[in-house]
Design an enzyme around this catalytic site. Structure first.
Site, PDB file in Angstrom:
ATOM      1  N   HIS A 147      -6.524  -6.531 -12.028  1.00 48.21           N
ATOM      2  CA  HIS A 147      -5.658  -7.640 -12.447  1.00 48.21           C
ATOM      3  C   HIS A 147      -6.547  -8.852 -12.771  1.00 48.21           C
ATOM      4  O   HIS A 147      -7.557  -9.069 -12.119  1.00 48.21           O
ATOM      5  CB  HIS A 147      -4.664  -7.973 -11.321  1.00 48.21           C
ATOM      6  CG  HIS A 147      -3.616  -8.937 -11.776  1.00 48.21           C
ATOM      7  ND1 HIS A 147      -3.850 -10.287 -11.863  1.00 48.21           N
ATOM      8  CD2 HIS A 147      -2.342  -8.738 -12.204  1.00 48.21           C
ATOM      9  CE1 HIS A 147      -2.750 -10.882 -12.321  1.00 48.21           C
ATOM     10  NE2 HIS A 147      -1.824  -9.958 -12.532  1.00 48.21           N
ATOM     11  N   SER A 185       4.738 -13.243 -17.991  1.00 45.53           N
ATOM     12  CA  SER A 185       5.997 -13.972 -18.161  1.00 45.53           C
ATOM     13  C   SER A 185       7.135 -13.113 -18.713  1.00 45.53           C
ATOM     14  O   SER A 185       7.940 -13.569 -19.532  1.00 45.53           O
ATOM     15  CB  SER A 185       5.788 -15.231 -19.031  1.00 45.53           C
ATOM     16  OG  SER A 185       4.932 -16.136 -18.367  1.00 45.53           O
ATOM     17  N   GLY A 212       2.237 -16.062 -15.595  1.00 45.03           N
ATOM     18  CA  GLY A 212       2.729 -17.148 -14.748  1.00 45.03           C
ATOM     19  C   GLY A 212       2.901 -18.469 -15.480  1.00 45.03           C
ATOM     20  O   GLY A 212       3.129 -19.516 -14.871  1.00 45.03           O
ATOM     21  N   GLY A 239       5.487 -10.269 -12.515  1.00 48.98           N
ATOM     22  CA  GLY A 239       5.195 -11.034 -11.308  1.00 48.98           C
ATOM     23  C   GLY A 239       6.432 -11.788 -10.833  1.00 48.98           C
ATOM     24  O   GLY A 239       7.317 -11.234 -10.182  1.00 48.98           O
ATOM     25  N   GLY A 240       6.515 -13.069 -11.213  1.00 51.13           N
ATOM     26  CA  GLY A 240       7.554 -13.977 -10.716  1.00 51.13           C
ATOM     27  C   GLY A 240       8.968 -13.415 -10.744  1.00 51.13           C
ATOM     28  O   GLY A 240       9.717 -13.542  -9.766  1.00 51.13           O
ATOM     29  N   GLU A 279      -6.331 -11.855 -12.115  1.00 46.52           N
ATOM     30  CA  GLU A 279      -6.589 -12.770 -10.986  1.00 46.52           C
ATOM     31  C   GLU A 279      -7.722 -12.225 -10.121  1.00 46.52           C
ATOM     32  O   GLU A 279      -8.517 -12.988  -9.579  1.00 46.52           O
ATOM     33  CB  GLU A 279      -5.298 -12.972 -10.176  1.00 46.52           C
ATOM     34  CG  GLU A 279      -4.310 -13.863 -10.933  1.00 46.52           C
ATOM     35  CD  GLU A 279      -2.854 -13.605 -10.653  1.00 46.52           C
ATOM     36  OE1 GLU A 279      -2.525 -12.922  -9.660  1.00 46.52           O
ATOM     37  OE2 GLU A 279      -2.009 -14.080 -11.451  1.00 46.52           O
ATOM     38  N   GLU A 328      -2.055  -7.451 -20.155  1.00 44.39           N
ATOM     39  CA  GLU A 328      -1.541  -8.742 -19.697  1.00 44.39           C
ATOM     40  C   GLU A 328      -2.438  -9.859 -20.220  1.00 44.39           C
ATOM     41  O   GLU A 328      -3.490 -10.143 -19.635  1.00 44.39           O
ATOM     42  CB  GLU A 328      -1.555  -8.804 -18.167  1.00 44.39           C
ATOM     43  CG  GLU A 328      -0.688  -7.777 -17.484  1.00 44.39           C
ATOM     44  CD  GLU A 328      -0.297  -8.221 -16.081  1.00 44.39           C
ATOM     45  OE1 GLU A 328       0.900  -8.234 -15.809  1.00 44.39           O
ATOM     46  OE2 GLU A 328      -1.176  -8.568 -15.283  1.00 44.39           O
ATOM     47  N   ASN A 332       4.824  -6.913  -9.451  1.00 43.11           N
ATOM     48  CA  ASN A 332       3.589  -7.322  -8.783  1.00 43.11           C
ATOM     49  C   ASN A 332       3.898  -8.558  -7.948  1.00 43.11           C
ATOM     50  O   ASN A 332       4.048  -9.654  -8.489  1.00 43.11           O
ATOM     51  CB  ASN A 332       2.526  -7.625  -9.861  1.00 43.11           C
ATOM     52  CG  ASN A 332       1.245  -8.180  -9.247  1.00 43.11           C
ATOM     53  OD1 ASN A 332       1.061  -8.134  -8.034  1.00 43.11           O
ATOM     54  ND2 ASN A 332       0.370  -8.701 -10.085  1.00 43.11           N
ATOM     55  N   TRP A 333       4.000  -8.360  -6.655  1.00 45.89           N
ATOM     56  CA  TRP A 333       4.405  -9.474  -5.785  1.00 45.89           C
ATOM     57  C   TRP A 333       3.255 -10.430  -5.472  1.00 45.89           C
ATOM     58  O   TRP A 333       3.465 -11.456  -4.842  1.00 45.89           O
ATOM     59  CB  TRP A 333       5.015  -8.918  -4.493  1.00 45.89           C
ATOM     60  CG  TRP A 333       6.395  -8.357  -4.682  1.00 45.89           C
ATOM     61  CD1 TRP A 333       7.165  -8.418  -5.814  1.00 45.89           C
ATOM     62  CD2 TRP A 333       7.192  -7.657  -3.704  1.00 45.89           C
ATOM     63  NE1 TRP A 333       8.369  -7.807  -5.608  1.00 45.89           N
ATOM     64  CE2 TRP A 333       8.413  -7.334  -4.329  1.00 45.89           C
ATOM     65  CE3 TRP A 333       6.983  -7.280  -2.383  1.00 45.89           C
ATOM     66  CZ2 TRP A 333       9.430  -6.644  -3.657  1.00 45.89           C
ATOM     67  CZ3 TRP A 333       7.992  -6.589  -1.709  1.00 45.89           C
ATOM     68  CH2 TRP A 333       9.193  -6.282  -2.340  1.00 45.89           C
ATOM     69  N   LYS A 334       2.062 -10.070  -5.852  1.00 47.26           N
ATOM     70  CA  LYS A 334       0.897 -10.933  -5.606  1.00 47.26           C
ATOM     71  C   LYS A 334       0.873 -11.358  -4.128  1.00 47.26           C
ATOM     72  O   LYS A 334       1.242 -10.562  -3.275  1.00 47.26           O
ATOM     73  CB  LYS A 334       0.919 -12.123  -6.566  1.00 47.26           C
ATOM     74  CG  LYS A 334       1.103 -11.684  -8.016  1.00 47.26           C
ATOM     75  CD  LYS A 334       0.849 -12.770  -8.998  1.00 47.26           C
ATOM     76  CE  LYS A 334       1.064 -12.236 -10.405  1.00 47.26           C
ATOM     77  NZ  LYS A 334       0.713 -13.158 -11.456  1.00 47.26           N
TER      78      LYS A 334
HETATM   79  P1  PGA Z   1       4.155 -13.058 -14.306  1.00 41.63           P
HETATM   80  O1  PGA Z   1       2.918 -12.209 -13.730  1.00 41.63           O
HETATM   81  O2  PGA Z   1       5.235 -12.087 -14.663  1.00 41.63           O
HETATM   82  O3  PGA Z   1       4.547 -13.991 -13.193  1.00 41.63           O
HETATM   83  O4  PGA Z   1       3.650 -13.792 -15.516  1.00 41.63           O
HETATM   84  C1  PGA Z   1       2.564 -10.977 -14.284  1.00 41.63           C
HETATM   85  C2  PGA Z   1       1.350 -10.409 -13.578  1.00 41.63           C
HETATM   86  O5  PGA Z   1       0.432 -11.175 -13.264  1.00 41.63           O
HETATM   87  O6  PGA Z   1       1.273  -9.198 -13.315  1.00 41.63           O
END
Ligand code: PGA
Length: 251
Positions: free
Chosen positions: A96, A213, A174, A234-235, A98, A168, A9-11
């Site tokens: 998600h 994470s 994050g 994500g990251g 967010e 999640e 997930n590149w956000k």
């Molecule tokens: P993260 O993000 O791996 O940076 O914690 C995961 C996500 O929000 O899908």
């Protein structure tokens, strides 16, 4: 057997140029994943989807991060599923945390998007997860069950098995504080039990990913858990090197 799935997930990262660079370099890791029967994909931001689509190897799954449930019309700023389909998108992240937090998305709204995606033969990746407060109160399972029941409302078993769920915990996203594999497995097993209440043994076909994470140094722990079918990352999905290490950790 549920095929394991890794989705990056590149956000709001990587414009078209950077996204193209990643896609152009991704063939070796996609081949490695395919050799081990893993599905791998990325979810770029809307403006980068087309550049990834035209530079990616066929087997790299292309996912959007959101969609609108209407097919066309007066919805300024929105993107329809048929538009996504036209450029080769096959999957879409829905709900998600967010988007729930910053865009007020509810599980009911997610349900409409999930139905629209399924009607267009796209795979929804439906996210659920609790806040730190809910986790500390010990109410994770009741909270997440509610999200699952609302998100899956009125789906037939044939539709439900096409949905991918991503658990999640918000406190793990994050933050570098991933949920332990024991906690992740316990909650994901709980989610599968809710799906069993709804769909009986067909719930065994539904893939449930862990996210929050996930890094190259901890992904293997999650993959050992019987109910965890992959990861939403994500990251650690942003560079080719780190993405490749995630794939290696899944093997
Ligand atoms: P993260 O993000 O791996 O940076 O914690 C995961 C996500 O929000 O899908």
């Amino acid at each position: 057997m549920r095929t394991k799935f890794l989705l990056g997930n590149w956000k709001m990262n990587k414009g078209p140029k950077e996204a193209e660079e990643f896609a152009s370099l991704s063939a070796p890791l996609v081949d490695l994943a395919a050799a081990h029967h893993l599905e791998v994909g990325v979810a770029p931001t809307f403006v980068s989807l087309a550049s990834v689509a035209s530079h990616k190897p066929t087997q790299l799954i292309l996912s959007a991060q959101n969609c609108n449930e209407h097919d066309h019309g007066a919805y300024t700023g929105e993107i329809s599923i048929s538009m996504l389909k036209e450029i080769g998108v096959t999957h879409c992240i829905i709900g998600h945390s967010e988007r729930r937090e910053y865009n007020g998305e509810t599980s009911e709204a997610c349900n409409l998007k999930i139905k629209a995606l399924l009607a267009n033969s796209l795979t929804p990746v439906y996210c659920c997860g609790e806040s730190l407060e809910t986790f500390e109160k010990g109410e994770t399972l009741s909270f997440v069950s509610e999200q699952i029941k609302k998100g899956f409302a009125s789906l037939t078993p044939e539709e439900a098995v096409k949905v991918v769920v991503a658990y999640e915990p918000i406190w793990a996203i994050g933050t570098g504080k991933s949920a332990s594999s024991e906690i992740a497995e316990a909650t994901i097993k709980g989610i599968r039990d809710v799906l069993k209440e709804l769909y009986g043994s067909r719930a065994e076909e539904i893939r449930i990913l862990y996210g929050g994470s996930v890094k190259p140094n901890n992904i293997a722990e999650y993959m050992k858990c019987p109910d965890i079918d992959g990861a939403l990352v994500g990251g650690a999905s942003l560079t080719i090197e780190s993405y490749r290490e995630l794939v290696e950790g899944m093997i």
